[in-house]
Write an enzyme that holds these catalytic residues in place. Structure first.
Site, PDB file in Angstrom:
ATOM      1  N   GLU A   1      22.963  -7.341 -22.421  1.00 17.93           N
ATOM      2  CA  GLU A   1      24.214  -7.666 -21.733  1.00 17.93           C
ATOM      3  C   GLU A   1      24.988  -6.415 -21.347  1.00 17.93           C
ATOM      4  O   GLU A   1      24.831  -5.359 -21.957  1.00 17.93           O
ATOM      5  CB  GLU A   1      25.102  -8.517 -22.649  1.00 17.93           C
ATOM      6  CG  GLU A   1      24.490  -9.819 -23.118  1.00 17.93           C
ATOM      7  CD  GLU A   1      24.344 -10.840 -22.009  1.00 17.93           C
ATOM      8  OE1 GLU A   1      25.003 -10.701 -20.955  1.00 17.93           O
ATOM      9  OE2 GLU A   1      23.567 -11.788 -22.206  1.00 17.93           O
TER      10      GLU A   1
ATOM     11  N   VAL B   1      22.520 -18.377  -6.391  1.00 14.84           N
ATOM     12  CA  VAL B   1      22.422 -19.234  -7.571  1.00 14.84           C
ATOM     13  C   VAL B   1      23.354 -18.640  -8.604  1.00 14.84           C
ATOM     14  O   VAL B   1      23.246 -17.461  -8.945  1.00 14.84           O
ATOM     15  CB  VAL B   1      20.979 -19.281  -8.126  1.00 14.84           C
ATOM     16  CG1 VAL B   1      20.933 -20.144  -9.379  1.00 14.84           C
ATOM     17  CG2 VAL B   1      20.020 -19.808  -7.075  1.00 14.84           C
TER      18      VAL B   1
ATOM     19  N   SER C   1      25.919 -19.379 -12.247  1.00 16.97           N
ATOM     20  CA  SER C   1      26.311 -20.300 -13.312  1.00 16.97           C
ATOM     21  C   SER C   1      27.802 -20.184 -13.614  1.00 16.97           C
ATOM     22  O   SER C   1      28.410 -21.120 -14.093  1.00 16.97           O
ATOM     23  CB  SER C   1      25.493 -20.024 -14.568  1.00 16.97           C
ATOM     24  OG  SER C   1      25.555 -18.657 -14.889  1.00 16.97           O
ATOM     25  N   ASN C   2      28.371 -19.023 -13.326  1.00 16.96           N
ATOM     26  CA  ASN C   2      29.787 -18.853 -13.634  1.00 16.96           C
ATOM     27  C   ASN C   2      30.473 -18.220 -12.434  1.00 16.96           C
ATOM     28  O   ASN C   2      30.200 -17.078 -12.115  1.00 16.96           O
ATOM     29  CB  ASN C   2      29.908 -17.954 -14.882  1.00 16.96           C
ATOM     30  CG  ASN C   2      31.349 -17.572 -15.194  1.00 16.96           C
ATOM     31  OD1 ASN C   2      32.290 -18.037 -14.555  1.00 16.96           O
ATOM     32  ND2 ASN C   2      31.524 -16.694 -16.177  1.00 16.96           N
TER      33      ASN C   2
ATOM     34  N   ARG D   1      32.470 -10.925  -7.995  1.00 17.90           N
ATOM     35  CA  ARG D   1      31.486 -11.611  -7.160  1.00 17.90           C
ATOM     36  C   ARG D   1      32.054 -12.887  -6.539  1.00 17.90           C
ATOM     37  O   ARG D   1      31.688 -13.259  -5.428  1.00 17.90           O
ATOM     38  CB  ARG D   1      30.219 -11.906  -7.963  1.00 17.90           C
ATOM     39  CG  ARG D   1      30.370 -12.901  -9.089  1.00 17.90           C
ATOM     40  CD  ARG D   1      29.038 -13.095  -9.799  1.00 17.90           C
ATOM     41  NE  ARG D   1      29.144 -14.037 -10.896  1.00 17.90           N
ATOM     42  CZ  ARG D   1      28.210 -14.186 -11.827  1.00 17.90           C
ATOM     43  NH1 ARG D   1      27.125 -13.456 -11.798  1.00 17.90           N
ATOM     44  NH2 ARG D   1      28.373 -15.077 -12.788  1.00 17.90           N
TER      45      ARG D   1
ATOM     46  N   ASN E   1      27.375 -10.187 -12.816  1.00 13.13           N
ATOM     47  CA  ASN E   1      28.622 -10.742 -13.361  1.00 13.13           C
ATOM     48  C   ASN E   1      29.658  -9.655 -13.641  1.00 13.13           C
ATOM     49  O   ASN E   1      30.839  -9.917 -13.781  1.00 13.13           O
ATOM     50  CB  ASN E   1      28.352 -11.583 -14.614  1.00 13.13           C
ATOM     51  CG  ASN E   1      27.729 -10.776 -15.749  1.00 13.13           C
ATOM     52  OD1 ASN E   1      27.844  -9.546 -15.804  1.00 13.13           O
ATOM     53  ND2 ASN E   1      27.054 -11.441 -16.668  1.00 13.13           N
TER      54      ASN E   1
ATOM     55  N   TYR F   1      23.289  -1.710 -14.679  1.00 13.52           N
ATOM     56  CA  TYR F   1      23.255  -3.147 -14.992  1.00 13.52           C
ATOM     57  C   TYR F   1      22.802  -3.937 -13.761  1.00 13.52           C
ATOM     58  O   TYR F   1      23.597  -4.368 -12.928  1.00 13.52           O
ATOM     59  CB  TYR F   1      24.613  -3.635 -15.503  1.00 13.52           C
ATOM     60  CG  TYR F   1      24.578  -5.069 -15.984  1.00 13.52           C
ATOM     61  CD1 TYR F   1      23.739  -5.442 -17.034  1.00 13.52           C
ATOM     62  CD2 TYR F   1      25.353  -6.064 -15.385  1.00 13.52           C
ATOM     63  CE1 TYR F   1      23.675  -6.758 -17.467  1.00 13.52           C
ATOM     64  CE2 TYR F   1      25.305  -7.380 -15.815  1.00 13.52           C
ATOM     65  CZ  TYR F   1      24.461  -7.713 -16.856  1.00 13.52           C
ATOM     66  OH  TYR F   1      24.392  -9.021 -17.286  1.00 13.52           O
TER      67      TYR F   1
ATOM     68  N   GLU G   1      17.861  -9.882 -13.496  1.00 15.80           N
ATOM     69  CA  GLU G   1      16.864 -10.723 -12.838  1.00 15.80           C
ATOM     70  C   GLU G   1      17.345 -11.239 -11.482  1.00 15.80           C
ATOM     71  O   GLU G   1      16.524 -11.628 -10.656  1.00 15.80           O
ATOM     72  CB  GLU G   1      16.470 -11.884 -13.762  1.00 15.80           C
ATOM     73  CG  GLU G   1      17.398 -13.095 -13.799  1.00 15.80           C
ATOM     74  CD  GLU G   1      18.727 -12.846 -14.473  1.00 15.80           C
ATOM     75  OE1 GLU G   1      18.841 -11.848 -15.214  1.00 15.80           O
ATOM     76  OE2 GLU G   1      19.671 -13.640 -14.262  1.00 15.80           O
TER      77      GLU G   1
END
Ligand SMILES: *[C@@H]1O[C@H](CO)[C@@H](O)[C@H](O)[C@H]1NC(C)=O
Ligand SMILES: *[C@@H]1O[C@H](CO)[C@@H](O)[C@H](O)[C@H]1NC(C)=O
Ligand SMILES: *[C@@H]1O[C@H](CO)[C@@H](O)[C@H](O)[C@H]1NC(C)=O
Ligand SMILES: *[C@@H]1O[C@H](CO)[C@@H](O)[C@H](O)[C@H]1NC(C)=O
Ligand SMILES: *[C@@H]1O[C@H](CO)[C@@H](O)[C@H](O)[C@H]1NC(C)=O
Ligand SMILES: *[C@@H]1O[C@H](CO)[C@@H](O)[C@H](O)[C@H]1NC(C)=O
Length: 364
Positions: free
Chosen positions: A135, A195, A197-198, A205, A249, A255, A258
């Site tokens: 992370e 795609v 998720s948050n 972003r 994120n 950093y 994928e």
């Protein structure tokens, strides 16, 4: 220490270049020897490269707890059997603590209190404690309590003691007769896809997306949208998009996840990246294989560029040139594969070493 090692290697490489030049016909091998991306980091630390192993020394790696609770089967000689790394013993049996050469602590379970450091046990002076995290600092929590305890780091950071990237390019020859067009999915129907998720509003972003969707259509999938994609749908969906938003994120040195490697580059869409600087990406992938949000003075300009590029067959295709010379690689099992590579780097580690301020190191 790291610099010393790098320059020593560079000398070896120059010597190699001179020898190759003397044998002109061997020069065809040069491109594959000379992967310009992450060369030093990958050569020093790769699961499939055990040339640096001091095979007379046994190494015991103790996984104190598994990342995210994904318990792995370590029976047998896994590092030997799976990667050909000799004398490298991986185990999660805590009774091996007194003789372990390395003990691996995955960060998540430490910061959420599920696991504790074995501070009550006598710690062998020679033992290396390894802090392991995929992370960015934003999601690593407050790690102040680890200061002065960890000897080594295992992370996506290129300057970590154990570099574990989310992906990397490997040189490969596709053979003659293949052209760039062979690598571009034929049925593109969406301009840009994402795609996610948050998409909390404070994330950079989300702010870029909110502006971009006013300029061009963006297909959004993922947990936050009600349009979930399962593992089988992911790549075919991305392949139908001209561009994929590889938006991290949080923005930190190295950093790159994928979202770039598996999704965009593997999925056959041109990545539009938001993450560290363009220069940082260029250390990992060719400069003409991606579009950086920072290449434009405004999101509106970015949108206009994407629209134009999708309509320019030849220029769009140029973003796929790298496919003629590289493939995307990544760890088969991200909780297990990187661990065996510790043995391959053992002899080059600085010793003793300790991270007095891990928090600052992460944010450097
Ligand atoms: C392993 O590393 C050495 C140098 O450290 C390099 O010459 C060799 O090509 C690498 N092998 C593979 C399979 O990457
Ligand atoms: C291998 O390890 C032994 C014992 O630690 C050490 O004496 C020797 O110098 C090492 N050899 C190499 C090639 O690193
Ligand atoms: C290394 O481990 C193997 C297998 O357990 C053992 O047979 C061998 O004696 C060990 N070598 C050293 C130098 O400790
Ligand atoms: C085109 O899209 C379909 C799904 O609509 C997919 O099954 C197929 O693999 C795609 N073909 C190519 C060449 O990308
Ligand atoms: C890239 O691959 C193509 C096609 O196989 C080949 O002609 C070219 O020489 C390669 N370039 C490099 C730098 O390896
Ligand atoms: C690891 O850190 C501890 C605590 O600072 C220190 O006592 C030990 O010597 C270090 N070990 C290595 C292998 O660097």
């Amino acid at each position: 220490m790291a610099d010393h090692w790098c320059c020593h290697r560079r000398t070896i490489l120059s010597t190699l270049l001179v020898s190759l030049t003397l044998f002109g016909s061997l020069l065809v091998q040069w491109p594959s020897l000379m992967n310009p991306f992450l060369t030093r980091e990958l050569n020093e630390f790769m699961v499939y490269n055990s040339t640096d192993t001091n095979s007379s020394t046994n190494t015991t790696i103790l996984v104190w707890h598994w990342a995210f609770g994904f318990k792995q089967d370590t029976r047998g000689n896994v590092c030997q059997d799976r990667f050909g790394i000799p004398n490298c013993f991986l185990s999660d049996d805590r009774s091996l603590f007194p003789q372990a050469d390395f003990v691996i602590f995955h960060n998540r379970e430490l910061i959420n209190g599920q696991q504790k450091l074995p501070l009550h046990l006598p710690r062998p002076e020679e033992q290396g404690w390894v802090w392991f995290s995929w992370e960015s600092p934003t999601n690593n929590g407050n790690i102040k309590f680890l200061d002065g305890k960890m000897n080594y780091t295992m992370s996506y950071r290129r300057d970590a003691d154990f570099f574990v990237p989310y992906g990397w390019l490997e040189p490969h020859n596709v053979g003659s007769g293949m052209t760039v067009d062979d690598f571009i999915p034929k049925n593109k129907s969406s301009l840009a896809c994402w795609v996610v998720s948050n998409y909390a509003g404070h994330l950079k972003r989300t702010q870029v997306y909110n502006k971009l969707k006013k300029v061009i259509p963006v297909e959004v999938y993922g947990g936050a949208t009600g349009r979930r994609l399962n593992g089988e749908q992911l790549l075919p969906t991305i392949s139908r998009c001209y561009f994929y938003l590889s938006f991290e994120n949080s923005q930190f040195q190295d950093y790159v996840t994928e979202k770039l490697w598996s999704n965009a580059l593997n999925g056959g869409a041109v990545p539009v990246v938001l993450g560290p600087s363009r220069k940082n990406y260029e250390a990992m992938i060719p400069k003409d294989s991606f579009i950086h949000v920072d290449d434009f003075s405004s999101v509106e300009e970015l949108g206009a560029f994407l629209k134009k590029l999708a309509g320019d067959r030849e220029r769009y295709a140029s973003y796929f040139k790298w496919k003629l010379n590289y493939t995307v690689s990544r760890y088969g099992s991200w909780v297990m594969d990187p661990l065996c590579s510790i043995c391959t780097k053992r002899t080059t580690l600085q010793k003793p070493k300790v991270y007095r301020n891990l928090y600052n190191w992460e944010r450097k």
